[in-house]
Design an enzyme around this catalytic site. Structure first.
Site, mmCIF file in Angstrom:
data_model
loop_
_atom_site.group_PDB
_atom_site.id
_atom_site.type_symbol
_atom_site.label_atom_id
_atom_site.label_comp_id
_atom_site.label_asym_id
_atom_site.label_seq_id
_atom_site.Cartn_x
_atom_site.Cartn_y
_atom_site.Cartn_z
ATOM 1 N N GLY A 16 0.733 -1.210 -0.014
ATOM 2 C CA GLY A 16 0.089 0.052 0.004
ATOM 3 C C GLY A 16 0.953 1.206 0.088
ATOM 4 O O GLY A 16 2.101 1.338 0.251
ATOM 5 N N HIS A 17 0.167 2.329 -0.221
ATOM 6 C CA HIS A 17 0.829 3.674 -0.321
ATOM 7 C C HIS A 17 1.787 3.974 0.918
ATOM 8 O O HIS A 17 1.174 3.784 2.127
ATOM 9 C CB HIS A 17 -0.233 4.831 -0.532
ATOM 10 N N ASP A 18 2.832 4.958 0.740
ATOM 11 C CA ASP A 18 3.351 5.342 1.829
ATOM 12 C C ASP A 18 4.108 4.123 2.689
ATOM 13 O O ASP A 18 4.120 4.546 4.139
ATOM 14 C CB ASP A 18 2.663 6.523 2.560
#
Ligand code: COA
Length: 212
Positions: free
Chosen positions: A143-145
């Site tokens: 997932g993002h970040d």
């Protein structure tokens, strides 16, 4: 073409060969010299022979005989073993390749360190950092970040949610889910199909739903 050796004659070694061949099918880059393995089973040698890839012998044999530096990929699931073998090859002057299957999706602002293998169907979202020797297996999602420190293995179809940090040499089992924002400590082991709802202490093994 650039010469590359694969370390590991097991299933993931041959999956890494698939990644290399898929990359070459889009844009020819790699000339596969062969596969290094200290003690391949006969069935693994047969499977390599069936695809026409030679076994180059044990790592010591390869390091004693190799001349020019080559690129390498360590296709071994165990993070600790991968770290040790990567260090031996790099210490001998060989160079870790970063391999991304063309059927993986890699978003913006993604940093992939040397030695990373991203398999087909993997989804890497935006602003993700994957450290040295990271493995993201088929159909896994990052997932993002999120940040994966060095030598992390994400097994097939695992889901790492956004803003997760995973410490070095941790392994996330097949189909596991790590919820958003959590911290998985160094050397942790997440069981297959676990749902991780709380941060995991370094060195711990957790499994089940919710993971304990
Ligand atoms: C969780 C895990 C690390 C435990 O390994 P282990 O300590 O060797 O565990 P064992 O096989 O000795 O099993 C111990 C107990 O845990 C249970 N167990 C094992 N894996 C489990 C899992 N993923 N989820 C829930 N329970 C699990 C076993 O049924 C056994 O239960 P019992 O004592 O009631 O019989 C391991 O089973 C696992 O899931 N590893 C990830 C594997 C993976 O991703 N494989 C795909 C490779 S591509």
């Amino acid at each position: 073409m650039e010469r590359i050796v694969v370390l590991g004659a097991g299933g993931f070694g041959r999956e890494a060969l698939d990644v290399i061949e898929a990359i070459n099918s889009v844009s020819p880059r790699w000339d596969v010299v062969g596969v290094i393995d200290d003690a391949p089973a006969a069935v693994q040698l047969d499977r390599l022979a069936a695809r026409g890839v030679p076994w180059l012998g044990a790592l010591d044999t390869f390091l004693d005989s190799s001349g020019e530096p080559v690129w390498f990929t360590v296709a071994i699931g165990s993070p600790a073993a991968r770290q040790r073998l990567h260090a031996r090859l790099e210490g001998a002057g060989h160079r870790p390749a970063t391999l991304v299957h063309p059927a993986a999706h890699v978003g913006s602002l993604v940093s992939l360190a040397p030695g990373t293998i991203i398999c087909g169907g993997a989804q890497i979202s935006t602003n993700v950092t994957i450290g040295v020797g990271g493995h993201v297996n088929p159909n896994a999602t990052i997932g993002h970040d999120s940040t994966l420190h060095d030598w992390v293995s994400i097994n097939p179809a695992a889901v790492v949610s956004g803003e997760v940090t995973i410490g070095a040499t941790s392994l996330v089992g097949a189909g596991a889910v790590i919820l958003q924002g959590l911290l998985v400590g160094e050397g942790a082991l997440i069981g297959a199909a676990a749902c991780v709802t709380r941060s995991v202490e370094p060195g711990r093994t957790v499994k089940g739903v919710p993971a304990r």
